[in-house]
Design a protein around this motif. Sequence first.
Motif, PDB file in Angstrom:
ATOM      1  N   CYS A 182       3.512  31.981  35.112  1.00 15.61           N
ATOM      2  CA  CYS A 182       2.777  30.882  34.479  1.00 15.61           C
ATOM      3  C   CYS A 182       3.695  29.686  34.243  1.00 15.61           C
ATOM      4  CB  CYS A 182       2.176  31.367  33.167  1.00 15.61           C
ATOM      5  SG  CYS A 182       1.059  30.190  32.416  1.00 15.61           S
ATOM      6  N   ILE A 183       4.891  29.929  33.745  1.00 16.19           N
ATOM      7  CA  ILE A 183       5.846  28.843  33.483  1.00 16.19           C
ATOM      8  C   ILE A 183       6.249  28.160  34.792  1.00 16.19           C
ATOM      9  CG2 ILE A 183       8.211  28.358  32.721  1.00 16.19           C
ATOM     10  CD1 ILE A 183       7.741  30.444  30.497  1.00 16.19           C
ATOM     11  N   LEU A 184       6.526  28.949  35.822  1.00 14.91           N
ATOM     12  CA  LEU A 184       6.882  28.369  37.122  1.00 14.91           C
ATOM     13  C   LEU A 184       5.754  27.518  37.677  1.00 14.91           C
ATOM     14  CD1 LEU A 184       8.741  31.342  38.838  1.00 14.91           C
ATOM     15  CD2 LEU A 184       9.730  29.192  38.037  1.00 14.91           C
ATOM     16  N   HIS A 185       4.535  28.016  37.553  1.00 15.11           N
ATOM     17  CA  HIS A 185       3.366  27.274  38.030  1.00 15.11           C
ATOM     18  C   HIS A 185       3.208  25.959  37.260  1.00 15.11           C
ATOM     19  CE1 HIS A 185      -0.583  26.550  39.692  1.00 15.11           C
ATOM     20  NE2 HIS A 185      -1.067  26.457  38.475  1.00 15.11           N
ATOM     21  N   LEU A 186       3.332  26.028  35.960  1.00 17.81           N
ATOM     22  CA  LEU A 186       3.193  24.820  35.139  1.00 17.81           C
ATOM     23  C   LEU A 186       4.306  23.815  35.416  1.00 17.81           C
ATOM     24  CD1 LEU A 186       2.123  26.458  31.769  1.00 17.81           C
ATOM     25  CD2 LEU A 186       0.729  24.901  33.149  1.00 17.81           C
TER      26      LEU A 186
ATOM     27  N   TYR B 107      -4.024  10.368  33.493  1.00 17.79           N
ATOM     28  CA  TYR B 107      -2.733  10.801  34.041  1.00 17.79           C
ATOM     29  C   TYR B 107      -1.795  11.229  32.912  1.00 17.79           C
ATOM     30  CZ  TYR B 107       2.005  10.000  35.951  1.00 17.79           C
ATOM     31  OH  TYR B 107       3.325  10.100  36.301  1.00 17.79           O
ATOM     32  N   CYS B 108      -1.639  10.384  31.919  1.00 18.96           N
ATOM     33  CA  CYS B 108      -0.744  10.698  30.791  1.00 18.96           C
ATOM     34  C   CYS B 108      -1.265  11.874  29.973  1.00 18.96           C
ATOM     35  CB  CYS B 108      -0.550   9.469  29.911  1.00 18.96           C
ATOM     36  SG  CYS B 108       0.455   8.196  30.697  1.00 18.96           S
ATOM     37  N   ASN B 109      -2.579  11.958  29.793  1.00 17.16           N
ATOM     38  CA  ASN B 109      -3.158  13.082  29.052  1.00 17.16           C
ATOM     39  C   ASN B 109      -2.861  14.410  29.750  1.00 17.16           C
ATOM     40  OD1 ASN B 109      -4.151  11.457  27.041  1.00 17.16           O
ATOM     41  ND2 ASN B 109      -6.233  11.421  27.816  1.00 17.16           N
ATOM     42  N   GLU B 110      -2.965  14.422  31.083  1.00 15.37           N
ATOM     43  CA  GLU B 110      -2.697  15.651  31.825  1.00 15.37           C
ATOM     44  C   GLU B 110      -1.222  16.028  31.724  1.00 15.37           C
ATOM     45  OE1 GLU B 110      -3.389  19.085  34.039  1.00 15.37           O
ATOM     46  OE2 GLU B 110      -4.727  17.774  32.906  1.00 15.37           O
ATOM     47  N   LEU B 111      -0.336  15.052  31.841  1.00 17.66           N
ATOM     48  CA  LEU B 111       1.094  15.331  31.678  1.00 17.66           C
ATOM     49  C   LEU B 111       1.387  15.902  30.289  1.00 17.66           C
ATOM     50  CD1 LEU B 111       3.023  12.398  33.372  1.00 17.66           C
ATOM     51  CD2 LEU B 111       3.441  14.831  33.689  1.00 17.66           C
ATOM     52  N   GLU B 112       0.797  15.299  29.292  1.00 17.30           N
ATOM     53  CA  GLU B 112       0.998  15.757  27.916  1.00 17.30           C
ATOM     54  C   GLU B 112       0.438  17.170  27.727  1.00 17.30           C
ATOM     55  OE1 GLU B 112       0.908  13.595  23.644  1.00 17.30           O
ATOM     56  OE2 GLU B 112      -0.913  13.369  24.842  1.00 17.30           O
TER      57      GLU B 112
ATOM     58  N   ILE C  37       0.108  19.540  30.055  1.00 16.01           N
ATOM     59  CA  ILE C  37       0.996  20.493  30.727  1.00 16.01           C
ATOM     60  C   ILE C  37       2.257  20.713  29.891  1.00 16.01           C
ATOM     61  CG2 ILE C  37       2.423  20.900  32.761  1.00 16.01           C
ATOM     62  CD1 ILE C  37       0.304  19.344  34.384  1.00 16.01           C
ATOM     63  N   ALA C  38       2.812  19.634  29.346  1.00 16.89           N
ATOM     64  CA  ALA C  38       4.015  19.744  28.512  1.00 16.89           C
ATOM     65  C   ALA C  38       3.746  20.587  27.265  1.00 16.89           C
ATOM     66  CB  ALA C  38       4.516  18.361  28.123  1.00 16.89           C
TER      67      ALA C  38
ATOM     68  N   THR D 186       1.416  22.917  26.957  1.00 14.26           N
ATOM     69  CA  THR D 186       1.225  24.298  27.400  1.00 14.26           C
ATOM     70  C   THR D 186       2.567  24.959  27.680  1.00 14.26           C
ATOM     71  OG1 THR D 186      -0.895  23.654  28.367  1.00 14.26           O
ATOM     72  CG2 THR D 186       0.003  25.775  29.049  1.00 14.26           C
ATOM     73  N   LEU D 187       3.468  24.236  28.321  1.00 17.75           N
ATOM     74  CA  LEU D 187       4.814  24.776  28.563  1.00 17.75           C
ATOM     75  C   LEU D 187       5.532  25.076  27.242  1.00 17.75           C
ATOM     76  CD1 LEU D 187       5.991  22.628  31.584  1.00 17.75           C
ATOM     77  CD2 LEU D 187       6.005  25.130  31.486  1.00 17.75           C
ATOM     78  N   THR D 188       5.409  24.170  26.292  1.00 21.53           N
ATOM     79  CA  THR D 188       6.031  24.383  24.983  1.00 21.53           C
ATOM     80  C   THR D 188       5.443  25.622  24.309  1.00 21.53           C
ATOM     81  OG1 THR D 188       6.467  22.023  24.739  1.00 21.53           O
ATOM     82  CG2 THR D 188       6.463  23.331  22.720  1.00 21.53           C
ATOM     83  N   ASN D 189       4.130  25.807  24.431  1.00 25.45           N
ATOM     84  CA  ASN D 189       3.476  26.994  23.861  1.00 25.45           C
ATOM     85  C   ASN D 189       3.956  28.282  24.520  1.00 25.45           C
ATOM     86  OD1 ASN D 189       2.027  25.385  22.121  1.00 25.45           O
ATOM     87  ND2 ASN D 189       0.195  25.354  23.381  1.00 25.45           N
ATOM     88  N   HIS D 190       4.455  28.181  25.758  1.00 22.59           N
ATOM     89  CA  HIS D 190       4.991  29.345  26.468  1.00 22.59           C
ATOM     90  C   HIS D 190       6.504  29.478  26.283  1.00 22.59           C
ATOM     91  CE1 HIS D 190       1.087  29.499  28.422  1.00 22.59           C
ATOM     92  NE2 HIS D 190       1.420  30.661  28.915  1.00 22.59           N
ATOM     93  N   GLY D 191       7.067  28.670  25.391  1.00 21.30           N
ATOM     94  CA  GLY D 191       8.479  28.802  25.059  1.00 21.30           C
ATOM     95  C   GLY D 191       9.419  27.915  25.852  1.00 21.30           C
ATOM     96  N   THR D 192       8.892  26.996  26.642  1.00 26.62           N
ATOM     97  CA  THR D 192       9.729  26.077  27.416  1.00 26.62           C
ATOM     98  C   THR D 192       9.470  24.667  26.912  1.00 26.62           C
ATOM     99  OG1 THR D 192       9.542  27.506  29.335  1.00 26.62           O
ATOM    100  CG2 THR D 192      10.261  25.260  29.742  1.00 26.62           C
TER     101      THR D 192
END
Length: 199
Positions: A105-109, A127-132, A134-135, A137-143
């Motif tokens: 999941c982290i690699l995909h994100l 565009y900015c909303n989607e970037l935010e 994804i960021a 979601t990555l933070t929620n997964h520990g990255t």
Amino acid sequence: MGKRRERRRDNDQFVKEKMAFDIMLQRKMKLYCRAYLVDAHILPDDSSKASVSKDTEWQRLHDINRTWIYSTISPSLLPSIVRPDDSALDAWKRVEKNFHNKTFCILHLKSQFNEISLSNFPNVKSYCNELEHIATTLTNHGTTIFDSLLTLQVLLGLTSDNRTFRSLAQHLKPTPSFDSLRSMLELEEHTNNKDKSPS
């Protein structure tokens, strides 16, 4: 000679995809028919007209659950989930494997984050909303995606229409925050749209 070979390769690919689609459609059709108790009406086999037993009712409930799983999953993931005549629990476990593998999941994100481009969105805001998103979601997964990396990715994903803006923004000291850059881009987009519209 090359075009004929290319056409043949395209045709072979089409045939493979069509066969895979037909198999998938047959499996889903059988599933729907059993789930909604209409198989006796459309299948020529008289054995399907037997009275509803406890096993048949249990199979029907499985089919309803599988139908829900199959109809709500992304089409790109569907082939890895569908199996003929398995249980709803097995189908669900395959879905979970796709989404609960944290590393995958982290690699995909991260891949999505690095490849995102304004050209795939109708405007700067989406565009900015989607970037935010994804960021986050990555933070929620520990990255953790730091604000400076988010700002850099916004600039990297801009189109050639925004070349001047990107160049100027890269030289600002200090580097603007993500929120500041988003505001600047939205204002730039608004100004450009206003300049393009007839007076």
